[in-house]
Design a protein around this motif. Structure first.
Motif, PDB file in Angstrom:
ATOM      1  N   GLN A  96     -49.015  -6.866  53.214  1.00  0.00           N
ATOM      2  CA  GLN A  96     -50.022  -7.856  52.815  1.00  0.00           C
ATOM      3  C   GLN A  96     -50.640  -8.358  54.117  1.00  0.00           C
ATOM      4  OE1 GLN A  96     -49.163  -9.889  49.221  1.00  0.00           O
ATOM      5  NE2 GLN A  96     -50.212 -11.745  49.925  1.00  0.00           N
ATOM      6  N   CYS A  97     -50.099  -9.422  54.726  1.00  0.00           N
ATOM      7  CA  CYS A  97     -50.645  -9.796  56.046  1.00  0.00           C
ATOM      8  C   CYS A  97     -50.197  -8.809  57.114  1.00  0.00           C
ATOM      9  CB  CYS A  97     -50.225 -11.208  56.427  1.00  0.00           C
ATOM     10  SG  CYS A  97     -48.549 -11.323  57.094  1.00  0.00           S
ATOM     11  N   GLY A  98     -49.047  -8.136  56.878  1.00  0.00           N
ATOM     12  CA  GLY A  98     -48.562  -7.103  57.792  1.00  0.00           C
ATOM     13  C   GLY A  98     -47.613  -7.584  58.871  1.00  0.00           C
ATOM     14  N   TYR A  99     -47.493  -8.892  59.049  1.00  0.00           N
ATOM     15  CA  TYR A  99     -46.761  -9.398  60.213  1.00  0.00           C
ATOM     16  C   TYR A  99     -45.311  -8.919  60.269  1.00  0.00           C
ATOM     17  CZ  TYR A  99     -45.799 -12.314  64.184  1.00  0.00           C
ATOM     18  OH  TYR A  99     -45.487 -12.733  65.435  1.00  0.00           O
ATOM     19  N   CYS A 100     -44.663  -8.908  59.135  1.00  0.00           N
ATOM     20  CA  CYS A 100     -43.226  -8.562  59.118  1.00  0.00           C
ATOM     21  C   CYS A 100     -42.984  -7.067  59.070  1.00  0.00           C
ATOM     22  CB  CYS A 100     -42.558  -9.182  57.893  1.00  0.00           C
ATOM     23  SG  CYS A 100     -43.039  -8.354  56.349  1.00  0.00           S
ATOM     24  N   GLN A 101     -44.049  -6.276  58.872  1.00  0.00           N
ATOM     25  CA  GLN A 101     -43.837  -4.897  58.411  1.00  0.00           C
ATOM     26  C   GLN A 101     -43.253  -3.948  59.449  1.00  0.00           C
ATOM     27  OE1 GLN A 101     -43.936  -3.992  55.264  1.00  0.00           O
ATOM     28  NE2 GLN A 101     -44.715  -5.961  54.506  1.00  0.00           N
ATOM     29  N   CYS A 132     -40.058 -11.644  54.434  1.00  0.00           N
ATOM     30  CA  CYS A 132     -41.504 -11.430  54.287  1.00  0.00           C
ATOM     31  C   CYS A 132     -42.098 -12.665  53.614  1.00  0.00           C
ATOM     32  CB  CYS A 132     -41.779 -10.188  53.435  1.00  0.00           C
ATOM     33  SG  CYS A 132     -43.541  -9.953  53.107  1.00  0.00           S
ATOM     34  N   ARG A 133     -42.920 -13.366  54.369  1.00  0.00           N
ATOM     35  CA  ARG A 133     -43.521 -14.591  53.808  1.00  0.00           C
ATOM     36  C   ARG A 133     -44.490 -14.265  52.689  1.00  0.00           C
ATOM     37  NH1 ARG A 133     -45.926 -17.738  58.773  1.00  0.00           N
ATOM     38  NH2 ARG A 133     -46.606 -15.627  59.166  1.00  0.00           N
ATOM     39  N   CYS A 134     -45.012 -13.039  52.681  1.00  0.00           N
ATOM     40  CA  CYS A 134     -45.971 -12.659  51.634  1.00  0.00           C
ATOM     41  C   CYS A 134     -45.274 -12.134  50.390  1.00  0.00           C
ATOM     42  CB  CYS A 134     -46.925 -11.596  52.159  1.00  0.00           C
ATOM     43  SG  CYS A 134     -47.826 -12.095  53.633  1.00  0.00           S
ATOM     44  N   THR A 136     -43.470  -9.177  49.803  1.00  0.00           N
ATOM     45  CA  THR A 136     -43.711  -7.767  49.476  1.00  0.00           C
ATOM     46  C   THR A 136     -42.413  -7.013  49.145  1.00  0.00           C
ATOM     47  OG1 THR A 136     -43.570  -7.095  51.812  1.00  0.00           O
ATOM     48  CG2 THR A 136     -45.753  -7.709  50.985  1.00  0.00           C
TER      49      THR A 136
HETATM   50  S1  FES Z   1     -46.564  -8.815  54.754  1.00  0.00           S
HETATM   51 FE1  FES Z   1     -46.969 -10.874  55.385  1.00  0.00          FE
HETATM   52  S2  FES Z   1     -45.045 -11.540  56.142  1.00  0.00           S
HETATM   53 FE2  FES Z   1     -44.604  -9.671  55.196  1.00  0.00          FE
END
Ligand code: FES
Ligand code: FES
Length: 157
Positions: A96-101, A132-134, A136
């Motif tokens: 999603q935002c990608g930060y944790c990926q 994952c804050r989003c 996923t």
């Molecule tokens: S995709 Fe946003 S924190 Fe995991």
């Protein structure tokens, strides 16, 4: 030669850094070597955003200092060979935002390197340290199952 000259093996390449041996490797890869795929989240070993591999085992780059990786082989997301996982991540539209990926992929790859056909419980256990804050999580699990399935199909050909 500086007292703090350290040798690092990262993604199959040798690096020599003049750095504090107590510095977390997270800062060496991101700030000194420009490999910014490994993310800084909590800095306290709680979120998994900074997951790397040390001799093939997942590790928290924010809690692992440079002296601990002397003589070891470090892999970051930039050096991860995990085509099936990357394909599955894309097919399942995971980020999603990608930060944790990148951390998620590092943990997933370490799991599949040990267990080609993990159960859902084994996936949950292996991935439980990656936040994952989003939210996923369901897509991550589907992608891991699908990458494992494609490995099985290839093995049967
Ligand atoms: S995709 Fe946003 S924190 Fe995991
Ligand atoms: S930044 Fe290392 S575990 Fe969160």
């Amino acid at each position: 030669m500086s007292d703090n000259e350290l040798k690092l093996n990262i993604n199959g390449k040798q690096f020599t850094l003049d750095a504090d041996p107590n510095m977390p490797i997270l800062w060496a890869v991101r700030d000194m070597l420009g490999m910014t795929g490994t993310k800084y989240g909590c800095g306290a070993g709680l979120c998994g955003a900074c997951t790397i591999h040390i001799d093939g085992e997942p590790a928290r780059a924010c809690l692992t200092n440079l002296k601990q990786v002397q003589g070891k082989s470090v892999t970051t997301i930039e050096g991860l060979e995990a085509d099936k996982l990357r394909r599955a991540w894309s097919e399942h539209n995971v980020p999603q935002c990608g930060y944790c990926q990148s951390g998620q992929l590092m943990s997933a790859a370490a799991l599949l390197s040990k267990k080609q056909r993990p159960s859902e419980t084994e996936i949950d256990d292996a991935m439980s340290g990656n936040i994952c804050r989003c939210g996923t999580y369901n897509r991550i699990k589907s992608a891991i199952l699908s990458a494992a399935e494609s490995s099985k199909m290839e093995a049967e050909l």
